[in-house]
Design a protein around this motif. Structure first.
Motif, PDB file in Angstrom:
ATOM      1  N   UNK A   2     -18.075  24.756  14.825  1.00  0.00           N
ATOM      2  CA  UNK A   2     -18.229  25.550  13.559  1.00  0.00           C
ATOM      3  C   UNK A   2     -17.606  24.870  12.361  1.00  0.00           C
ATOM      4  N   UNK A   3     -18.000  25.139  11.153  1.00  0.00           N
ATOM      5  CA  UNK A   3     -17.571  24.858  10.213  1.00  0.00           C
ATOM      6  C   UNK A   3     -16.016  24.619  10.024  1.00  0.00           C
ATOM      7  N   UNK A   4     -15.107  25.863  10.303  1.00  0.00           N
ATOM      8  CA  UNK A   4     -13.699  25.884  10.297  1.00  0.00           C
ATOM      9  C   UNK A   4     -13.224  24.798  11.143  1.00  0.00           C
ATOM     10  N   UNK A   5     -13.796  24.534  12.257  1.00  0.00           N
ATOM     11  CA  UNK A   5     -13.322  23.741  13.253  1.00  0.00           C
ATOM     12  C   UNK A   5     -13.603  22.232  12.543  1.00  0.00           C
ATOM     13  N   UNK A   6     -14.829  22.111  12.125  1.00  0.00           N
ATOM     14  CA  UNK A   6     -15.095  20.707  11.313  1.00  0.00           C
ATOM     15  C   UNK A   6     -14.139  20.406  10.341  1.00  0.00           C
ATOM     16  N   UNK A   7     -13.762  21.439   9.500  1.00  0.00           N
ATOM     17  CA  UNK A   7     -12.654  21.226   8.235  1.00  0.00           C
ATOM     18  C   UNK A   7     -11.324  20.719   9.027  1.00  0.00           C
ATOM     19  N   UNK A   8     -10.753  21.287  10.085  1.00  0.00           N
ATOM     20  CA  UNK A   8      -9.889  20.996  10.516  1.00  0.00           C
ATOM     21  C   UNK A   8      -9.547  19.445  11.177  1.00  0.00           C
ATOM     22  N   UNK A   9     -10.907  18.821  11.001  1.00  0.00           N
ATOM     23  CA  UNK A   9     -10.631  17.450  11.568  1.00  0.00           C
ATOM     24  C   UNK A   9     -10.766  16.560  10.457  1.00  0.00           C
ATOM     25  N   UNK A  10     -10.996  16.991   9.185  1.00  0.00           N
ATOM     26  CA  UNK A  10     -11.128  16.247   7.942  1.00  0.00           C
ATOM     27  C   UNK A  10      -9.916  15.568   7.342  1.00  0.00           C
ATOM     28  N   UNK A  11      -9.655  14.394   7.184  1.00  0.00           N
ATOM     29  CA  UNK A  11      -8.610  13.467   6.684  1.00  0.00           C
ATOM     30  C   UNK A  11      -8.238  14.183   5.179  1.00  0.00           C
ATOM     31  N   UNK A  12      -9.381  14.510   4.479  1.00  0.00           N
ATOM     32  CA  UNK A  12      -8.912  15.052   3.004  1.00  0.00           C
ATOM     33  C   UNK A  12      -8.255  16.274   3.187  1.00  0.00           C
ATOM     34  N   UNK A  13      -8.646  17.100   4.237  1.00  0.00           N
ATOM     35  CA  UNK A  13      -7.885  18.541   4.357  1.00  0.00           C
ATOM     36  C   UNK A  13      -6.513  18.242   4.772  1.00  0.00           C
ATOM     37  N   UNK A  14      -6.362  17.384   5.631  1.00  0.00           N
ATOM     38  CA  UNK A  14      -4.887  16.963   6.220  1.00  0.00           C
ATOM     39  C   UNK A  14      -4.133  16.597   5.106  1.00  0.00           C
ATOM     40  N   UNK A  15      -4.595  15.839   4.245  1.00  0.00           N
ATOM     41  CA  UNK A  15      -3.963  15.273   2.933  1.00  0.00           C
ATOM     42  C   UNK A  15      -3.378  16.213   2.112  1.00  0.00           C
ATOM     43  N   UNK A  16      -4.443  17.289   1.988  1.00  0.00           N
ATOM     44  CA  UNK A  16      -3.872  18.563   1.139  1.00  0.00           C
ATOM     45  C   UNK A  16      -3.229  19.255   1.587  1.00  0.00           C
ATOM     46  N   UNK A  17      -2.848  19.485   2.968  1.00  0.00           N
ATOM     47  CA  UNK A  17      -1.888  20.182   3.664  1.00  0.00           C
ATOM     48  C   UNK A  17      -0.602  19.319   3.310  1.00  0.00           C
ATOM     49  N   UNK A  18      -0.622  18.103   3.728  1.00  0.00           N
ATOM     50  CA  UNK A  18       0.637  17.414   3.559  1.00  0.00           C
ATOM     51  C   UNK A  18       1.155  17.374   2.017  1.00  0.00           C
ATOM     52  N   UNK A  19       0.484  17.360   1.073  1.00  0.00           N
ATOM     53  CA  UNK A  19       0.595  17.370  -0.493  1.00  0.00           C
ATOM     54  C   UNK A  19       1.232  18.936  -0.451  1.00  0.00           C
ATOM     55  N   UNK A  20       0.994  19.926  -0.059  1.00  0.00           N
ATOM     56  CA  UNK A  20       1.431  21.219  -0.053  1.00  0.00           C
ATOM     57  C   UNK A  20       2.907  21.062   0.390  1.00  0.00           C
ATOM     58  N   UNK A  21       2.919  20.726   1.634  1.00  0.00           N
ATOM     59  CA  UNK A  21       4.218  20.515   2.318  1.00  0.00           C
ATOM     60  C   UNK A  21       5.291  19.689   1.635  1.00  0.00           C
ATOM     61  N   UNK A  22       4.732  18.594   1.193  1.00  0.00           N
ATOM     62  CA  UNK A  22       5.806  17.546   0.522  1.00  0.00           C
ATOM     63  C   UNK A  22       6.293  18.120  -1.086  1.00  0.00           C
ATOM     64  N   UNK A  23       5.331  18.520  -1.619  1.00  0.00           N
ATOM     65  CA  UNK A  23       5.692  19.024  -3.027  1.00  0.00           C
ATOM     66  C   UNK A  23       6.423  20.149  -2.954  1.00  0.00           C
TER      67      UNK A  23
END
Length: 376
Positions: A2-23
């Motif tokens: 599914x689309x949501x499952x696809x998003x969870x595998x994307x590096x850019x999404x992981x980077x955005x989550x990491x950005x939110x956590x770090x900042x």
């Protein structure tokens, strides 16, 4: 997929989550620094404020486990024990076999309202890790070098300072001292044999100094010791990267409560009590491997919405200006600005990966490979 499952595998999404956590973490650390002004005026207010600031950071990781990956945690215990959760100061003893064992523990503290006030006896190296160590410093976490001759006074002072903590705290102890590996286990069992202690199959030999000292220093504050034995269904060995990719796991946690008055006050007898406890933990792991369940009634505490709402708040506050800035950079057409922006993205990716690396077993410390051969 599914689309949501696809998003969870994307590096850019992981980077955005990491950005939110770090900042958000850096912002929280700065606010914590400012709260030091409260300490001489009102120590308990300082502590309550920092509990909530810590919650705002740690709950983002809990959100990944509960809402992003959908991992479920089942408790095996009795009703009387579960009713005490979040209503008393306790010492937690947890096996240290998995990369995300701490995260499963945090999930339980969140569901029972003590995530922000949870404590740990942590290795001193973590004090210098951005976000993690810095947040712990303001939470009065007890750090140690894992050399008892040097740690004794520091640990005792740090534990006694927590005696008047205003919020219910769960003080976590990894009595094995380090994560389980086959090499460390082999060396540990050589030490057990040399000391005439029963060998363990699923655990390292527990180090007793931290436990006996915590029990002695926190008597009158702590009501009980919770022994927690963690395992994952299907013989899975989950990782934080797996969680980030949206992999769902099923964690089972056997929790037993021991009133503190039942634990001997004498240091040697308390050490023997701990060794016996680890023999029981080994038996519980053997039972789980054979039957797929722990003994006791099953409880599934419901997840709460606050971790998700907290993350959405930080994502809204931080991603909107990021997207606006990024669009402006590419719209400018300036190669220099674009390269600088991509370099910043690369640096952020590297930083997030290094933070994740702190949890990885294969990149863990060598503590235990030789230290088990030294006398406690």
């Amino acid at each position: 997929m599914g689309f949501i499952a696809f998003l969870k595998t994307q590096f850019i999404v992981h980077l955005l989550i990491g950005f939110v956590f770090v900042v958000s973490g850096l912002i929280i650390n700065f606010i914590q620094l400012c709260t030091l002004l409260l300490w001489p005026l009102n120590k308990q207010l300082y502590r309550r404020v920092n509990c909530r600031l810590a919650y705002s950071l740690w709950s983002q990781l809990v959100m990944l486990l509960e809402w992003w990956s959908g991992t479920e945690c089942t408790l095996f215990s009795d009703e009387a024990t579960v009713k005490t959760f979040g209503k008393e100061h306790v010492i937690i003893i947890l096996n240290h076999n998995f990369e995300i064992d701490f995260l499963c523990g945090w999930t339980m503290t969140e569901r029972f309202g003590v995530l922000g006030s949870s404590k740990v006896l942590a290795k001193r190296e973590l004090l210098y890790v951005p976000l993690i160590g810095w947040t712990w410093y303001f939470l009065e976490i007890v750090f140690c070098k894992r050399k008892w001759e040097e740690d004794r006074d520091t640990v005792i002072e740090g534990l006694k300072r927590l005696s008047d903590y205003p919020e219910y705290m769960w003080f976590l102890l990894y009595c094995e001292g380090t994560r389980f590996t086959e090499t460390k286990h082999r060396i540990s069992m050589e030490v057990a044999e040399s000391k005439g202690l029963p060998k363990l199959k699923y655990h390292l030999l527990p180090r007793t100094k931290g436990f006996t000292t915590a029990v002695q220093c926190l008597r009158g504050t702590v009501s009980a010791v919770y022994d927690v034995t963690l395992n994952f269904r299907g013989n899975k060995n989950p990782s934080l990267l797996g969680i980030l990719y949206g992999k769902k796991y099923e964690a089972d946690m056997c929790v037993r409560r021991f009133p503190l008055e039942d634990i001997p006050q004498d240091e040697k007898e308390a050490a023997n009590w701990l060794h016996k406890l680890y023999q029981e933990k080994d038996a519980l792991q053997e039972m789980y491997n054979q039957e797929g369940v722990f003994p006791g009634k099953q409880f599934k505490p419901p997840r709460r919405p606050w971790t998700l709402l907290n993350f959405l708040f930080w994502a809204t506050v931080l991603l909107s200006p990021l997207f606006t800035f990024g669009f402006g950079v590419f719209a400018s057409g300036s190669p220099l600005l674009i390269l600088a922006f991509l370099g910043l993205v690369g640096a952020a990716s590297f930083g997030v990966r290094r933070l994740i690396g702190v949890t990885e077993i294969e990149k863990g410390s060598s503590y235990g490979n030789q230290e088990f051969k030294k006398k406690e």
